[in-house]
Structures are given as structure tokens and as C-alpha cells.
Write a protein that holds these residues in place. Sequence first.
Motif, PDB file in Angstrom:
ATOM      1  N   THR A  41       0.841  -1.191   0.000  1.00  0.00           N
ATOM      2  CA  THR A  41       0.000   0.000   0.000  1.00  0.00           C
ATOM      3  C   THR A  41       0.877   1.243   0.000  1.00  0.00           C
ATOM      4  OG1 THR A  41      -0.081  -0.002   2.419  1.00  0.00           O
ATOM      5  CG2 THR A  41      -1.841  -1.165   1.255  1.00  0.00           C
ATOM      6  N   ALA A  42       0.338   2.311  -0.566  1.00  0.00           N
ATOM      7  CA  ALA A  42       1.099   3.562  -0.616  1.00  0.00           C
ATOM      8  C   ALA A  42       1.247   4.185   0.763  1.00  0.00           C
ATOM      9  CB  ALA A  42       0.418   4.538  -1.574  1.00  0.00           C
ATOM     10  N   GLU A  43       0.194   4.062   1.564  1.00  0.00           N
ATOM     11  CA  GLU A  43       0.210   4.627   2.914  1.00  0.00           C
ATOM     12  C   GLU A  43       0.424   3.511   3.926  1.00  0.00           C
ATOM     13  OE1 GLU A  43       0.097   7.839   3.563  1.00  0.00           O
ATOM     14  OE2 GLU A  43      -0.089   8.291   1.412  1.00  0.00           O
ATOM     15  N   PRO A  44       1.151   3.786   5.010  1.00  0.00           N
ATOM     16  CA  PRO A  44       1.351   2.747   6.030  1.00  0.00           C
ATOM     17  C   PRO A  44       0.027   2.374   6.690  1.00  0.00           C
ATOM     18  CG  PRO A  44       2.170   4.882   6.794  1.00  0.00           C
ATOM     19  CD  PRO A  44       1.834   5.046   5.349  1.00  0.00           C
ATOM     20  N   LEU A  45      -0.118   1.093   6.977  1.00  0.00           N
ATOM     21  CA  LEU A  45      -1.315   0.615   7.656  1.00  0.00           C
ATOM     22  C   LEU A  45      -1.210   0.894   9.151  1.00  0.00           C
ATOM     23  CD1 LEU A  45      -1.740  -2.843   5.909  1.00  0.00           C
ATOM     24  CD2 LEU A  45      -3.097  -0.790   5.511  1.00  0.00           C
ATOM     25  N   PRO A  46      -2.338   0.881   9.877  1.00  0.00           N
ATOM     26  CA  PRO A  46      -2.261   1.001  11.337  1.00  0.00           C
ATOM     27  C   PRO A  46      -1.377  -0.093  11.924  1.00  0.00           C
ATOM     28  CG  PRO A  46      -4.527   1.181  10.578  1.00  0.00           C
ATOM     29  CD  PRO A  46      -3.725   0.775   9.393  1.00  0.00           C
ATOM     30  N   GLU A  47      -0.767   0.206  13.055  1.00  0.00           N
ATOM     31  CA  GLU A  47       0.120  -0.765  13.697  1.00  0.00           C
ATOM     32  C   GLU A  47      -0.617  -2.030  14.086  1.00  0.00           C
ATOM     33  OE1 GLU A  47       2.903  -0.932  17.688  1.00  0.00           O
ATOM     34  OE2 GLU A  47       2.724   0.972  16.610  1.00  0.00           O
ATOM     35  N   ARG A  48      -1.881  -1.892  14.477  1.00  0.00           N
ATOM     36  CA  ARG A  48      -2.706  -3.050  14.837  1.00  0.00           C
ATOM     37  C   ARG A  48      -3.920  -3.092  13.920  1.00  0.00           C
ATOM     38  NH1 ARG A  48      -2.987  -5.638  19.635  1.00  0.00           N
ATOM     39  NH2 ARG A  48      -5.262  -5.361  19.710  1.00  0.00           N
ATOM     40  N   LEU A  49      -4.111  -4.236  13.262  1.00  0.00           N
ATOM     41  CA  LEU A  49      -5.294  -4.463  12.440  1.00  0.00           C
ATOM     42  C   LEU A  49      -6.120  -5.585  13.056  1.00  0.00           C
ATOM     43  CD1 LEU A  49      -3.901  -4.313   8.785  1.00  0.00           C
ATOM     44  CD2 LEU A  49      -5.549  -2.743   9.806  1.00  0.00           C
ATOM     45  N   VAL A 100     -21.954 -17.047  14.145  1.00  0.00           N
ATOM     46  CA  VAL A 100     -20.779 -16.708  14.952  1.00  0.00           C
ATOM     47  C   VAL A 100     -19.858 -15.778  14.155  1.00  0.00           C
ATOM     48  CG1 VAL A 100     -18.646 -17.679  15.914  1.00  0.00           C
ATOM     49  CG2 VAL A 100     -20.851 -18.782  16.352  1.00  0.00           C
ATOM     50  N   ILE A 101     -19.277 -14.824  14.848  1.00  0.00           N
ATOM     51  CA  ILE A 101     -18.242 -13.977  14.256  1.00  0.00           C
ATOM     52  C   ILE A 101     -16.912 -14.296  14.931  1.00  0.00           C
ATOM     53  CG2 ILE A 101     -17.345 -11.619  14.214  1.00  0.00           C
ATOM     54  CD1 ILE A 101     -20.020 -10.633  13.397  1.00  0.00           C
ATOM     55  N   LEU A 102     -15.881 -14.496  14.121  1.00  0.00           N
ATOM     56  CA  LEU A 102     -14.527 -14.671  14.644  1.00  0.00           C
ATOM     57  C   LEU A 102     -13.828 -13.322  14.675  1.00  0.00           C
ATOM     58  CD1 LEU A 102     -13.047 -17.892  12.994  1.00  0.00           C
ATOM     59  CD2 LEU A 102     -14.225 -17.647  15.178  1.00  0.00           C
ATOM     60  N   LEU A 103     -13.176 -13.050  15.798  1.00  0.00           N
ATOM     61  CA  LEU A 103     -12.369 -11.840  15.934  1.00  0.00           C
ATOM     62  C   LEU A 103     -10.896 -12.236  15.908  1.00  0.00           C
ATOM     63  CD1 LEU A 103     -12.020  -8.798  16.492  1.00  0.00           C
ATOM     64  CD2 LEU A 103     -12.097  -9.349  18.946  1.00  0.00           C
ATOM     65  N   TYR A 104     -10.163 -11.635  14.984  1.00  0.00           N
ATOM     66  CA  TYR A 104      -8.724 -11.847  14.885  1.00  0.00           C
ATOM     67  C   TYR A 104      -8.020 -10.597  15.397  1.00  0.00           C
ATOM     68  CZ  TYR A 104     -10.064 -15.456  11.455  1.00  0.00           C
ATOM     69  OH  TYR A 104     -10.625 -16.530  10.810  1.00  0.00           O
ATOM     70  N   GLU A 105      -7.136 -10.783  16.388  1.00  0.00           N
ATOM     71  CA  GLU A 105      -6.311  -9.702  16.914  1.00  0.00           C
ATOM     72  C   GLU A 105      -4.848 -10.093  16.793  1.00  0.00           C
ATOM     73  OE1 GLU A 105      -7.498  -7.890  20.722  1.00  0.00           O
ATOM     74  OE2 GLU A 105      -8.989  -9.500  20.843  1.00  0.00           O
ATOM     75  N   PRO A 106      -3.950  -9.124  16.620  1.00  0.00           N
ATOM     76  CA  PRO A 106      -2.535  -9.465  16.504  1.00  0.00           C
ATOM     77  C   PRO A 106      -2.044 -10.272  17.696  1.00  0.00           C
ATOM     78  CG  PRO A 106      -2.889  -7.179  15.896  1.00  0.00           C
ATOM     79  CD  PRO A 106      -4.186  -7.680  16.456  1.00  0.00           C
ATOM     80  N   GLY A 107      -1.361 -11.389  17.409  1.00  0.00           N
ATOM     81  CA  GLY A 107      -0.786 -12.209  18.465  1.00  0.00           C
ATOM     82  C   GLY A 107      -1.790 -13.066  19.204  1.00  0.00           C
ATOM     83  N   ARG A 108      -2.999 -13.187  18.681  1.00  0.00           N
ATOM     84  CA  ARG A 108      -4.041 -13.949  19.369  1.00  0.00           C
ATOM     85  C   ARG A 108      -4.614 -15.018  18.448  1.00  0.00           C
ATOM     86  NH1 ARG A 108      -3.500 -12.470  24.692  1.00  0.00           N
ATOM     87  NH2 ARG A 108      -3.652 -10.234  24.966  1.00  0.00           N
ATOM     88  N   LYS A 112      -7.989  -1.908  24.454  1.00  0.00           N
ATOM     89  CA  LYS A 112      -7.409  -0.691  23.872  1.00  0.00           C
ATOM     90  C   LYS A 112      -7.971  -0.343  22.500  1.00  0.00           C
ATOM     91  CE  LYS A 112      -3.196  -3.103  22.362  1.00  0.00           C
ATOM     92  NZ  LYS A 112      -1.713  -3.107  22.505  1.00  0.00           N
ATOM     93  N   ASP A 113      -8.552  -1.317  21.815  1.00  0.00           N
ATOM     94  CA  ASP A 113      -9.141  -1.051  20.504  1.00  0.00           C
ATOM     95  C   ASP A 113     -10.666  -1.040  20.525  1.00  0.00           C
ATOM     96  OD1 ASP A 113      -6.647  -1.105  18.869  1.00  0.00           O
ATOM     97  OD2 ASP A 113      -6.575  -3.178  19.593  1.00  0.00           O
ATOM     98  N   LEU A 114     -11.262  -1.808  21.444  1.00  0.00           N
ATOM     99  CA  LEU A 114     -12.703  -2.060  21.390  1.00  0.00           C
ATOM    100  C   LEU A 114     -13.470  -1.539  22.593  1.00  0.00           C
ATOM    101  CD1 LEU A 114     -12.493  -5.675  19.924  1.00  0.00           C
ATOM    102  CD2 LEU A 114     -12.925  -3.547  18.690  1.00  0.00           C
ATOM    103  N   LEU A 154     -18.387  -0.177  22.158  1.00  0.00           N
ATOM    104  CA  LEU A 154     -17.664  -0.354  20.900  1.00  0.00           C
ATOM    105  C   LEU A 154     -17.638   0.926  20.074  1.00  0.00           C
ATOM    106  CD1 LEU A 154     -19.169  -3.819  19.954  1.00  0.00           C
ATOM    107  CD2 LEU A 154     -16.714  -3.379  20.176  1.00  0.00           C
ATOM    108  N   PRO A 155     -16.516   1.228  19.446  1.00  0.00           N
ATOM    109  CA  PRO A 155     -16.499   2.323  18.478  1.00  0.00           C
ATOM    110  C   PRO A 155     -17.375   1.960  17.285  1.00  0.00           C
ATOM    111  CG  PRO A 155     -14.444   1.094  18.404  1.00  0.00           C
ATOM    112  CD  PRO A 155     -15.204   0.568  19.572  1.00  0.00           C
ATOM    113  N   GLU A 156     -17.811   2.964  16.561  1.00  0.00           N
ATOM    114  CA  GLU A 156     -18.754   2.735  15.463  1.00  0.00           C
ATOM    115  C   GLU A 156     -18.220   1.748  14.426  1.00  0.00           C
ATOM    116  OE1 GLU A 156     -21.218   5.348  12.107  1.00  0.00           O
ATOM    117  OE2 GLU A 156     -20.127   6.352  13.731  1.00  0.00           O
TER     118      GLU A 156
END
Length: 287
Positions: free
Chosen positions: A20-28, A53-61, A87-89, A114-116
Amino acid sequence: MGLSWQQGPLSAGPLGRFLTAEPLPERLLLAERLRRRMRVKFNGTWIADSEDVILLYEPGRYPVAYFPRTDVDPQVLVSSDKVTHHKDLGDTSWYAVHAGDRTTERAAWEFTSLPEHAADLQGRVAFAWRAMDAFYEEDERILGHAADPYHRIDIRGTSRTFEVRLGDTVVARSEHPVVLYESGFAPRWYVPRADIDETQLRAVEGQTFCPYKGLCDYYDIGDARRAAWSYRNAYQEVERIGDMVSFEPNQVEVYLDGKRLKLEPGQQVVAPHGVDRGLDADEARSR
């Protein structure tokens, strides 16, 4: 392993990079429908049953399954005063889980502010893996963590020459090893026992557990501790490596077509942690 840990694309130390042209967020973080029926059993009772069911993927998890409240028995969730902050949710409310004569504290949680942009998780509850009796997809028990649809294992045969040495001793030599490619990991080479000098392998106590391959036994070789391992009763999906042996290239000398193999960056430590638990062999033995 899959998307979010070891060297997967959403992990803290990914092997690849997004172009990507722009850096991505540190945590996706990624939320995605599982598209499989998943059930939870507690104290011998089905307390959740959902095809949404919804699966949530977090870095390192590991991926974590979130059930709609409408698919959870409303009698089993007992509110508590425990609130933590993600910290994110945002705020996380914790529940005890109660069924029959059994109550387990901090056994379920829900994001309540939760954020929007994370509204997909609104009104959904996750259950602590170890606190439950078991998780199922349809009628089959799932061990370790929610199955990651992005986790893949491929096993390939080869006629390349594979050799293992400890000093002047040839521990193994094979012209028909197999190589196992697993999401997030460097290739691992497995050798038939007929091609190994098994007098060099000394079985050690203690097993580890992989949700995709099964229980793993370990061997010392001379002074090299846990230098080899084997899935003696590998799961059916990977039965091709069953009772074969693999060797740790930072513990013994491992050669492929005469070229010495080394442990790849990021592979030195496999951290068996998840959002609320670690993996251990006891869960697999209780299957």
C-alpha cells in the motif's frame, strides 16, 4: 498460525507486507462470519448454539468466537462488577456462567462501548475456552481454540536427501522425507523412522498440543534437549506425518541436499497464548 499470530499477515511480526502507498495502522483487527454452526457446552448443558458466529482476529491472538446474545441461553449469564478496557474495542463487561449446580466466574465477556467501526461485535458474547466443558462445530468437538479457516497445512513428498548429524554421528538420513507447510511457520521436514538411528533418540517427559496435528512427543539427542519431535498419533487430516520424526535445526545439524538448514527468523519461539488461555496437552487427552 493463520491470520493473526506467529508470522501471519495480522501478527506483530508478519513475514509478508501489504503493498500500500500509505502505512497501515500498527494493529489491524478483523471480524468475519465463521459460516459454521458452533455450540458451547457447560456443566453438561448446551448454553450457546449459533450459525451466526463472528470470529475476531487480533494481533498475536488465536481467533475468538463471538455469539449473538439471542443464540445464548439467557439464564446462564450472570452479571458481575468486573469491567476491563480493551485498547481497541473499549469497555469489556465480564459475566459468570451458571448452569445447574455450577458457577464459574469471569467465564464470558461482552464489549459494551464499541467504536462505530466495530459495530459488528455489538450484542455478542464470547466464552473463556477453558471455563467451558467443550466447543463444537456441528457434532464434532473443537480443541485448543476456534478453528481458523485461514490456517492451512500442506504435506509434500520429495526425493531430496535429508540428513541429521550430531557431531560425527549421523542420526538420520533419508531420500524420501516429507515437508510440512503450515500457515505462519517455516517448512518442517519429517523423516520415516526406518531412516533414523533410533538409538540416538531419548524420549523425554512432557507433550505439547497442536489443534491441527494432535499431541506431540519430544526426544533429546545427546546433550541437545528436545531436538526432535513426533506426532505419533497424528490427526487424520495430517496422518501422513504420523509417527515420523522432525528435527530442530538450531539443536542439531540438519542438511537438505548438502545445505545446512537454520531456524528462520521469527520461528525461535512459538508462543501458545490466546485471549484468555494457553494450549496444553490436558485438553487433548480429555477428548
